[in-house]
Design a protein around this motif. Sequence first.
Motif, PDB file in Angstrom:
ATOM      1  N   LYS A  16       0.798  -1.221  -0.188  1.00  0.00           N
ATOM      2  CA  LYS A  16      -0.056  -0.092   0.007  1.00  0.00           C
ATOM      3  C   LYS A  16       0.724   1.425   0.012  1.00  0.00           C
ATOM      4  CE  LYS A  16      -4.175  -1.829   2.010  1.00  0.00           C
ATOM      5  NZ  LYS A  16      -4.952  -1.938   3.590  1.00  0.00           N
ATOM      6  N   THR A  17       1.930   1.254   0.784  1.00  0.00           N
ATOM      7  CA  THR A  17       2.914   2.355   0.787  1.00  0.00           C
ATOM      8  C   THR A  17       3.601   2.489  -0.417  1.00  0.00           C
ATOM      9  OG1 THR A  17       3.048   2.062   3.190  1.00  0.00           O
ATOM     10  CG2 THR A  17       4.849   3.492   1.963  1.00  0.00           C
ATOM     11  N   LEU A  18       3.915   1.628  -1.244  1.00  0.00           N
ATOM     12  CA  LEU A  18       4.561   1.694  -2.387  1.00  0.00           C
ATOM     13  C   LEU A  18       3.613   2.352  -3.578  1.00  0.00           C
ATOM     14  CD1 LEU A  18       6.814  -1.715  -2.738  1.00  0.00           C
ATOM     15  CD2 LEU A  18       7.498   0.930  -2.688  1.00  0.00           C
ATOM     16  N   VAL A  19       2.233   1.855  -3.456  1.00  0.00           N
ATOM     17  CA  VAL A  19       1.419   2.355  -4.429  1.00  0.00           C
ATOM     18  C   VAL A  19       0.960   3.792  -4.201  1.00  0.00           C
ATOM     19  CG1 VAL A  19      -1.145   2.218  -5.042  1.00  0.00           C
ATOM     20  CG2 VAL A  19       0.128  -0.134  -4.613  1.00  0.00           C
ATOM     21  N   SER A  20       0.962   4.165  -2.984  1.00  0.00           N
ATOM     22  CA  SER A  20       0.721   5.478  -2.750  1.00  0.00           C
ATOM     23  C   SER A  20       1.914   6.631  -2.974  1.00  0.00           C
ATOM     24  CB  SER A  20       0.402   5.892  -1.151  1.00  0.00           C
ATOM     25  OG  SER A  20       1.467   5.661  -0.372  1.00  0.00           O
ATOM     26  N   ILE A  21       3.092   6.051  -2.879  1.00  0.00           N
ATOM     27  CA  ILE A  21       4.266   6.782  -3.426  1.00  0.00           C
ATOM     28  C   ILE A  21       4.348   6.842  -4.840  1.00  0.00           C
ATOM     29  CG2 ILE A  21       6.851   6.529  -3.532  1.00  0.00           C
ATOM     30  CD1 ILE A  21       6.710   5.629  -0.755  1.00  0.00           C
ATOM     31  N   GLN A  22       4.095   5.694  -5.475  1.00  0.00           N
ATOM     32  CA  GLN A  22       4.178   5.591  -7.028  1.00  0.00           C
ATOM     33  C   GLN A  22       3.031   6.420  -7.664  1.00  0.00           C
ATOM     34  OE1 GLN A  22       3.934   1.328  -7.831  1.00  0.00           O
ATOM     35  NE2 GLN A  22       6.243   1.333  -7.807  1.00  0.00           N
ATOM     36  N   GLU A  23       1.767   6.575  -6.964  1.00  0.00           N
ATOM     37  CA  GLU A  23       0.739   7.124  -7.879  1.00  0.00           C
ATOM     38  C   GLU A  23       0.826   8.806  -7.602  1.00  0.00           C
ATOM     39  OE1 GLU A  23      -2.862   5.730  -5.578  1.00  0.00           O
ATOM     40  OE2 GLU A  23      -2.970   4.257  -7.094  1.00  0.00           O
ATOM     41  N   ASP A  24       1.293   9.088  -6.524  1.00  0.00           N
ATOM     42  CA  ASP A  24       1.255  10.664  -6.198  1.00  0.00           C
ATOM     43  C   ASP A  24       2.384  11.122  -5.085  1.00  0.00           C
ATOM     44  OD1 ASP A  24      -0.204  10.085  -3.973  1.00  0.00           O
ATOM     45  OD2 ASP A  24      -1.856  11.143  -4.630  1.00  0.00           O
ATOM     46  N   GLY A  25       2.827  10.062  -4.375  1.00  0.00           N
ATOM     47  CA  GLY A  25       3.417  10.467  -3.112  1.00  0.00           C
ATOM     48  C   GLY A  25       4.930  10.901  -3.501  1.00  0.00           C
ATOM     49  N   LEU A  54      10.693  26.328  10.707  1.00  0.00           N
ATOM     50  CA  LEU A  54      11.449  25.198  11.383  1.00  0.00           C
ATOM     51  C   LEU A  54      10.926  23.939  11.840  1.00  0.00           C
ATOM     52  CD1 LEU A  54      14.605  24.128  11.622  1.00  0.00           C
ATOM     53  CD2 LEU A  54      14.542  25.260  13.730  1.00  0.00           C
ATOM     54  N   ILE A  55       9.753  24.381  12.850  1.00  0.00           N
ATOM     55  CA  ILE A  55       8.991  23.134  13.557  1.00  0.00           C
ATOM     56  C   ILE A  55       8.357  22.434  12.553  1.00  0.00           C
ATOM     57  CG2 ILE A  55       7.298  22.617  15.238  1.00  0.00           C
ATOM     58  CD1 ILE A  55       8.466  25.145  16.821  1.00  0.00           C
ATOM     59  N   SER A  56       7.705  23.218  11.659  1.00  0.00           N
ATOM     60  CA  SER A  56       6.911  22.565  10.412  1.00  0.00           C
ATOM     61  C   SER A  56       7.709  21.575   9.593  1.00  0.00           C
ATOM     62  CB  SER A  56       6.247  23.868   9.642  1.00  0.00           C
ATOM     63  OG  SER A  56       5.462  23.231   8.672  1.00  0.00           O
ATOM     64  N   ASP A  57       8.860  21.973   9.335  1.00  0.00           N
ATOM     65  CA  ASP A  57       9.919  21.334   8.487  1.00  0.00           C
ATOM     66  C   ASP A  57      10.434  19.916   9.160  1.00  0.00           C
ATOM     67  OD1 ASP A  57       9.341  23.345   6.374  1.00  0.00           O
ATOM     68  OD2 ASP A  57      11.534  24.094   6.358  1.00  0.00           O
ATOM     69  N   ILE A  58      10.489  20.119  10.404  1.00  0.00           N
ATOM     70  CA  ILE A  58      10.759  19.002  11.368  1.00  0.00           C
ATOM     71  C   ILE A  58       9.605  17.980  11.258  1.00  0.00           C
ATOM     72  CG2 ILE A  58      11.254  18.238  13.208  1.00  0.00           C
ATOM     73  CD1 ILE A  58      13.080  20.816  13.783  1.00  0.00           C
ATOM     74  N   SER A  59       8.503  18.533  11.532  1.00  0.00           N
ATOM     75  CA  SER A  59       7.396  17.678  11.535  1.00  0.00           C
ATOM     76  C   SER A  59       7.090  16.766  10.427  1.00  0.00           C
ATOM     77  CB  SER A  59       6.105  18.738  12.000  1.00  0.00           C
ATOM     78  OG  SER A  59       6.117  19.109  13.151  1.00  0.00           O
ATOM     79  N   ASP A  60       7.346  17.578   9.110  1.00  0.00           N
ATOM     80  CA  ASP A  60       7.124  16.946   7.806  1.00  0.00           C
ATOM     81  C   ASP A  60       8.153  15.799   7.643  1.00  0.00           C
ATOM     82  OD1 ASP A  60       4.889  18.947   7.332  1.00  0.00           O
ATOM     83  OD2 ASP A  60       6.339  20.129   5.848  1.00  0.00           O
ATOM     84  N   LEU A  61       9.317  16.330   8.083  1.00  0.00           N
ATOM     85  CA  LEU A  61      10.351  14.904   7.984  1.00  0.00           C
ATOM     86  C   LEU A  61      10.029  13.706   8.776  1.00  0.00           C
ATOM     87  CD1 LEU A  61      13.582  16.965   7.805  1.00  0.00           C
ATOM     88  CD2 LEU A  61      12.823  15.819   6.013  1.00  0.00           C
ATOM     89  N   ARG A  62       9.434  13.956  10.036  1.00  0.00           N
ATOM     90  CA  ARG A  62       8.956  12.869  10.848  1.00  0.00           C
ATOM     91  C   ARG A  62       7.889  12.215   9.900  1.00  0.00           C
ATOM     92  NH1 ARG A  62       8.369  13.813  16.931  1.00  0.00           N
ATOM     93  NH2 ARG A  62       8.829  11.483  16.898  1.00  0.00           N
ATOM     94  N   ILE A  63       6.987  12.811   9.198  1.00  0.00           N
ATOM     95  CA  ILE A  63       6.008  12.087   8.525  1.00  0.00           C
ATOM     96  C   ILE A  63       6.776  11.312   7.377  1.00  0.00           C
ATOM     97  CG2 ILE A  63       4.048  12.444   6.816  1.00  0.00           C
ATOM     98  CD1 ILE A  63       3.260  14.680   8.437  1.00  0.00           C
ATOM     99  N   VAL A  64       7.589  11.855   6.488  1.00  0.00           N
ATOM    100  CA  VAL A  64       8.281  11.261   5.657  1.00  0.00           C
ATOM    101  C   VAL A  64       9.055   9.985   6.122  1.00  0.00           C
ATOM    102  CG1 VAL A  64      10.335  11.598   4.050  1.00  0.00           C
ATOM    103  CG2 VAL A  64       8.532  13.187   4.042  1.00  0.00           C
ATOM    104  N   GLY A  66       8.322   8.270   8.876  1.00  0.00           N
ATOM    105  CA  GLY A  66       7.090   7.248   8.974  1.00  0.00           C
ATOM    106  C   GLY A  66       6.958   6.293   7.883  1.00  0.00           C
ATOM    107  N   ILE A  67       6.705   7.187   6.549  1.00  0.00           N
ATOM    108  CA  ILE A  67       6.422   6.454   5.273  1.00  0.00           C
ATOM    109  C   ILE A  67       7.261   5.611   5.009  1.00  0.00           C
ATOM    110  CG2 ILE A  67       6.085   7.006   2.892  1.00  0.00           C
ATOM    111  CD1 ILE A  67       4.695   9.704   3.874  1.00  0.00           C
ATOM    112  N   ILE A  68       8.676   6.016   5.033  1.00  0.00           N
ATOM    113  CA  ILE A  68       9.756   5.167   4.747  1.00  0.00           C
ATOM    114  C   ILE A  68      10.073   4.016   5.419  1.00  0.00           C
ATOM    115  CG2 ILE A  68      12.181   4.986   4.495  1.00  0.00           C
ATOM    116  CD1 ILE A  68      12.210   7.911   3.500  1.00  0.00           C
ATOM    117  N   ARG A  69       9.625   4.151   6.953  1.00  0.00           N
ATOM    118  CA  ARG A  69       9.680   3.101   7.856  1.00  0.00           C
ATOM    119  C   ARG A  69       8.638   1.911   7.430  1.00  0.00           C
ATOM    120  NH1 ARG A  69       9.838   6.863  11.988  1.00  0.00           N
ATOM    121  NH2 ARG A  69      12.057   7.011  12.509  1.00  0.00           N
TER     122      ARG A  69
END
Length: 82
Positions: A16-25, A54-64, A66-69
């Motif tokens: 599912k993660t690969l599909v979401s990345i391939q489709e638009d992520g 800065l806090i927003s960018d750090i939060s976004d990186l945490r999301i990325v 999580g997706i990679i994990r």
Amino acid sequence: MIAEVNNVVLTTLVSKTLVSIQEDGSDTLCEVIDKAIGTILDLKIGGDVDADKLISDISDLRIVAGIIRDLVPQKEKGGANV
């Protein structure tokens, strides 16, 4: 369901993660990383960086992160992949 393709374990979550990345992520993930790198470079150069940005960018990186994990099958306590 767990499948293996070319020695890569594909669990439902990984698929599912690969599909979401391939489709638009993928573009979004790269933009988040580029934006965070820009903020870090601004800090290094001594430019003004808004603390909220800065806090927003750090939060976004945490999301990325999580997706990679999610691309790596996790082991259950019993040793089976999930």
